[in-house]
Design an enzyme around this catalytic site. Structure first.
Site, PDB file in Angstrom:
ATOM      1  N   LEU A 526       0.826  -1.203   0.000  1.00  0.00           N
ATOM      2  CA  LEU A 526       0.000   0.000   0.000  1.00  0.00           C
ATOM      3  C   LEU A 526       0.854   1.244   0.000  1.00  0.00           C
ATOM      4  CD1 LEU A 526      -2.598  -0.999   2.699  1.00  0.00           C
ATOM      5  CD2 LEU A 526      -3.046  -0.700   0.284  1.00  0.00           C
ATOM      6  N   PHE A 531       8.543   4.351   8.805  1.00  0.00           N
ATOM      7  CA  PHE A 531       8.989   3.260   9.656  1.00  0.00           C
ATOM      8  C   PHE A 531       8.969   1.910   8.948  1.00  0.00           C
ATOM      9  CE2 PHE A 531       7.235   6.604  12.231  1.00  0.00           C
ATOM     10  CZ  PHE A 531       8.226   6.804  13.158  1.00  0.00           C
ATOM     11  N   GLY A 532       8.691   1.947   7.659  1.00  0.00           N
ATOM     12  CA  GLY A 532       8.680   0.689   6.919  1.00  0.00           C
ATOM     13  C   GLY A 532       7.497   0.604   5.980  1.00  0.00           C
ATOM     14  N   LYS A 548       1.976  -3.373   8.818  1.00  0.00           N
ATOM     15  CA  LYS A 548       3.146  -2.499   8.749  1.00  0.00           C
ATOM     16  C   LYS A 548       4.365  -3.322   9.138  1.00  0.00           C
ATOM     17  CE  LYS A 548       4.442   1.977   9.324  1.00  0.00           C
ATOM     18  NZ  LYS A 548       3.769   3.195   9.069  1.00  0.00           N
ATOM     19  N   ASP A 645       4.783  12.782  13.511  1.00  0.00           N
ATOM     20  CA  ASP A 645       4.797  12.789  12.047  1.00  0.00           C
ATOM     21  C   ASP A 645       3.378  12.942  11.510  1.00  0.00           C
ATOM     22  OD1 ASP A 645       5.808  12.797   9.529  1.00  0.00           O
ATOM     23  OD2 ASP A 645       6.158  10.651   9.401  1.00  0.00           O
TER      24      ASP A 645
END
Ligand SMILES: *[C@@H]1O[C@H](CO)[C@@H](O)[C@H](O)[C@H]1NC(C)=O
Ligand SMILES: *[C@@H]1O[C@H](CO)[C@@H](O)[C@H](O)[C@H]1NC(C)=O
Ligand SMILES: *[C@@H]1O[C@H](CO)[C@@H](O)[C@H](O)[C@H]1NC(C)=O
Ligand SMILES: *[C@@H]1O[C@H](CO)[C@@H](O)[C@H](O)[C@H]1NC(C)=O
Ligand SMILES: *[C@@H]1O[C@H](CO)[C@@H](O)[C@H](O)[C@H]1NC(C)=O
Ligand SMILES: *[C@@H]1O[C@H](CO)[C@@H](O)[C@H](O)[C@H]1NC(C)=O
Ligand SMILES: *[C@@H]1O[C@H](CO)[C@@H](O)[C@H](O)[C@H]1NC(C)=O
Length: 837
Positions: A526, A531-532, A548, A645
């Site tokens: 997606l 963070f990945g 995630k 963020d």
């Protein structure tokens, strides 16, 4: 002939001598004409006379730089010195004394027993005059043996406590008005903490209540209609033990006080440096209806007609009709039909709802959670006349006559008044029955379909039950110790959906996740966040998930990671994406979230084609949702999470376009969980980063507020902050400020919005709030709690923002390691900055 001259010379010398001092110690004294001044030159202490009274001299404290003088405290208010011979000093026993030249008997004494021999009194910059042990520590931190803040006169200064007697013998902090405008001796009006019940502020005329603030619901005093706007600038708070109120000014430089004036009004005064006078935004009671119990029992006062008018509440009628009709309301109202519980007959009593009213006085707190339980607890006891629930107040019931009610237009407080069954609205009752039938039917359908599903998916059930973590029932919300009673803070109109009793976080095997995401196939990817990468997945039972896969450098041990994730899984709020579980296997760490089919906010606001699906009403809903979600993260959740963020691509939208904040708690997982901290790993996105964070790595809840402000500007303008540069190469913030400052704010608004028939004042208020959020100084940015209130209140007078001068461009002199988000949002980049230290 020579005497006056000598005196003047003498005064000059002593004044210039005393200006250096901010304290007196044993053996020193302040004579009439001399003063001491606090270190920061804010306050001054000495002898003064009230206006137009030359004879009486009082020892007082006033603002050093403000002409007047504006006296905030007086020592000998009952016993003035009647000539210029007064002396203020520390006596033999260490007490402060006011003496007149002739007699040796003090006119006033701080009257504290068993003091050490050496005492010093210091005038501090907050206006507090403190008696300390010893002589050298003139410092700010000595232990106070006596202080003027404990014996206030008529002025409530920031930092001062207004409280109740905790133990007998302890001083009670109550303000007492002057007798007249020119006579500072004790007058008839007092202001203090309500002794009889829950936390509120009351003023008295002699011994009778004259006005009250209404209860404190942890945000506002619910009986002050314009408190919502007042709150924006005063940080009122109730102490943890529930015993006193204090407040602080909006910023350190602002001078603001409350006073109980000689005529009984509570006034707020704010020094206007430009105009060199005191502005006052309110005085309470502000009209006749505010005056305590204007209408008698069971009647509400309305100031919305030309004249104040009293009206009985539903189910009640005037006690003395003739008098009532000529405007003598003192008799109040009585019930028309006796209650069932009183007469032992007929149908069960019910409640009528009263909207927008100042809740009556003398409520009691009942420790139950839901409104239904609150209602049931009221019905149980015949002496219960009414109840109210919610808004941070919990369950309140009234067991005595309902007094001091006032109509608040648009008020948010609902009072449920007990009446006999025959007084109830019959339609309501039948619709209630219909609801009950519908609910029963619904539950039946739910159970039967659930059973079928269970049969159908029998073999898969373990996994799916985990995947669809059930909604937990009940609303176990925060509770706090509130002056001895358990005060269940069910608040914010039910927004707080935190569930303390969350079960253990489901852990999934790597294999399960790999299968669900088709081995992390590219087709299922997606996007890529800071963070990945994020993958879409599907459990065999059909539940869709977002996975995630965390990048590896989280710097945490496994156990630490697991604990952190479990905590974050408990953060549940309708404006946060739900964490469903996690997966830890070897080096792999993954978080499993609910999947939201709609895209992120940036997809809608920046694309001219998709914009149409987000009109102003929806945008405002999005703004409010984000604000509530953030408030929950910052304050209402136990973890105090700072997002770090926040940006448009981290706001996901569900089917109904309700916003859900994603990626929260990441900062916590990746280390750094203090409220304000200095981090050596910056995570954030340029354009959204607060100056102190980008430059110094300092983050706090206020850095999230800054990002929120930028986001708000984007939602209003429909333009990306990173893409926005006007001719002068200013950022979106500079551009917004310029237009706003030139009163052309409308030009800033997305033409799609400004061309529609939306309430422009609301749009511009949002712009105003956005500018407050992006102030350079963290102190001047509001908290999210204030932002939520500012959004909710149309009447709020917002503070004026200053020009934001600081915007973080991409020219920050640091080594940058930039990970670009690829799919989810290909236009802004999350940067991870590793600051060498
Ligand atoms: C003080 O006296 C002056 C002149 O008599 C008068 O104009 C003024 O209003 C008085 N001020 C107060 C506070 O009474
Ligand atoms: C001083 O305090 C004592 C009790 O502590 C009290 O009896 C006395 O009246 C007080 N004196 C003055 C002048 O306030
Ligand atoms: C009081 O303070 C002075 C000055 O510091 C010191 O000289 C004196 O000894 C002190 N007296 C007592 C009794 O502590
Ligand atoms: C205060 O009370 C006194 C006596 O009870 C009364 O005469 C006076 O009008 C009251 N003042 C106000 C402002 O209500
Ligand atoms: C409320 O009362 C005050 C003072 O009596 C009056 O000035 C004001 O106009 C009234 N408010 C409304 C909405 O009528
Ligand atoms: C109003 O009614 C009360 C009795 O309820 C009476 O004592 C009082 O004098 C009346 N006040 C006026 C102004 O008529
Ligand atoms: C009803 O409430 C009153 C007032 O709180 C209390 O004194 C009384 O004991 C209660 N009665 C019952 C039956 O709970």
């Amino acid at each position: 002939m020579n005497k006056p001259l000598l005196l003047i010379l003498f005064l000059c010398c002593t004044i210039s001598q005393s200006i250096a001092a901010n304290s007196i110690s044993k053996g020193q004294s302040i004579k009439d004409g001399e003063t001491i001044i606090s270190n920061g030159k804010k306050f001054e202490l000495g002898f003064f006379s009230p206006l137009n009274s030359t004879r009486n001299r009082y020892v007082g404290i006033w603002y050093h730089n403000i002409p007047g003088p504006t006296v905030v405290w007086i020592a000998n208010r009952e016993t003035p010195v009647t000539d210029l011979s007064g002396v203020f000093k520390i006596g033999e026993d260490g007490n402060l004394l006011v003496l007149n030249g002739q007699s040796k008997e003090p006119l006033w004494s701080s009257n504290t027993s068993s003091l050490p021999l050496n005492t010093t009194a210091v005038l501090r910059d907050d206006g507090n005059f403190v008696l300390c042990a010893g002589s050298d520590e003139l410092g700010s931190n000595c232990r106070s043996l006596w202080q003027s803040f404990d014996e206030p006169t008529d002025t409530y200064l920031p930092g001062m406590r207004i409280g109740r007697n905790r133990r007998t013998g302890e001083r009670e902090q109550i303000l007492t008005s002057w007798k007249t405008e020119r006579d500072p001796s004790k007058g008839g009006f007092r202001l203090g903490f309500d002794e009889t019940g829950l936390a509120q502020i009351v003023t008295w005329n002699q011994s009778r209540r004259y006005w009250r603030s209404g209860l404190w619901n942890n945000q506002v005093f619910v009986g002050v209609p314009n408190m919502r706007s007042a709150l924006l600038t005063y940080g009122f708070s109730l102490s943890n033990d529930g015993n006193y109120f204090s407040y602080r000014a909006y910023s350190g430089s602002e001078i603001m006080i409350f006073k109980i004036r000689w005529d009984g009004k509570v006034v707020e005064l704010r020094w206007n440096d430009g105009k060199q006078n005191w502005d006052s935004s309110f005085s309470l009671p502000s009209n006749e209806c505010d005056v305590y119990n204007k209408c008698g029992a069971y009647a509400s006062c309305s100031n919305f007609s030309m004249m104040p008018r009293c009206e009985c509440v539903r189910g009640y009628e005037p006690r003395f009709r003739e008098r009532w009709e000529v405007g003598n309301w003192s008799g109040g109202c009585v019930r028309k039909v006796a209650l069932q519980c009183e007469s032992n007959g007929g149908e069960r009593d019910g409640f009528v709802e009263r909207d927008g009213v100042k809740l009556p006085d003398f409520s009691s707190f009942t420790a139950v959670r839901s409104r239904d339980e609150c209602e049931a607890s009221c019905l149980k006891n015949c002496s219960c006349k009414a109840y109210a629930h919610g808004n941070g107040l919990g369950c309140l019931t009234w067991n005595s006559d309902l007094v001091d009610m006032e109509d608040f237009r648009g008020g948010e407080f609902k009072l449920y008044i007990r009446v006999a069954n025959s007084e109830l609205d019959k339609n309501k009752k039948s619709s209630k029955n219909a609801i009950i039938i519908a609910v029963v039917l619904g539950i039946f359908l739910l159970i039967s379909s659930g059973y079928l599903l269970w049969r159908f998916l029998g073999k898969d059930k373990g996994l799916c039950k985990r995947g669809d973590r059930e909604e937990l029932v009940g609303d176990v919300s925060r509770s706090r110790d509130f002056g001895g009673v358990e005060f269940s803070g069910q608040h914010d109109k039910g927004d707080d959906e935190e569930r303390d009793a969350a079960p253990d976080l489901p852990m999934y095997s790597f294999q399960t996740i790999a299968t669900a995401t088709d081995n992390f196939s590219l087709a299922n990817k997606l996007g890529q966040g800071g963070f990945g990468p994020v993958y879409k997945g599907k459990f065999p039972c059909g539940t869709e998930i977002a996975v995630k896969r965390l990048s590896r450098q989280s710097g945490q041990g496994l156990e630490e990671f697991e604990n952190e994730v479990k905590l974050i899984a408990r953060l549940q709020h309708r404006n946060l994406v739900r964490l469903l579980g996690c997966c830890i296997q070897g080096e792999e760490k993954m978080l499993i979230y609910e999947y939201l089919p709609n895209k992120s906010l940036d997809y809608f606001i920046f694309d001219p084609n998709n914009q149409l699906r987000l009109d102003w009403e929806k945008r405002f809903n999005v703004i409010e949702g984000i604000a509530r979600g953030l408030l929950y993260l910052h304050r209402d959740s136990r973890l105090r999470v700072i997002h770090r963020d926040l940006k448009a691509s981290n706001i996901l939208l569900d089917e109904e376009m309700n916003p859900k904040i994603s990626d929260f708690g990441m900062a916590k997982i990746f280390g750094g969980n203090q409220n304000q901290a200095n981090t050596n790993r910056l995570v954030g996105t340029y354009g959204y980063m607060a100056p102190e964070y980008a430059m110094e790595g300092l983050f706090s809840v206020k850095s999230d507020v800054y990002s929120f402000g930028v986001l708000l500007l984007e939602i209003i303008s429909g333009k990306r902050n990173t893409h926005y540069r006007d001719q002068d190469h200013r950022s979106i913030i500079g551009y917004a400020w310029n237009l706003w400052h030139e009163e052309r704010a409308v030009d800033f608004v997305d033409p799609f919005i400004s061309n529609s028939s939306c309430p422009m004042t609301e749009v511009l208020r949002c712009l105003h709030i956005a500018l407050l959020c992006v102030q350079d100084s963290t102190i001047e940015r509001p908290t999210m709690a204030s932002v939520v209130l500012m959004l909710a209140s149309e009447a709020a007078t917002l503070p004026m923002p200053r020009e934001p001068t600081f915007t973080v461009g991409s020219s920050v002199g640091m080594d940058l390691f930039i990970e670009t988000s690829e799919v989810m949002s290909n236009n802004d980049a999350t940067v991870t900055v590793v600051v060498g230290r």
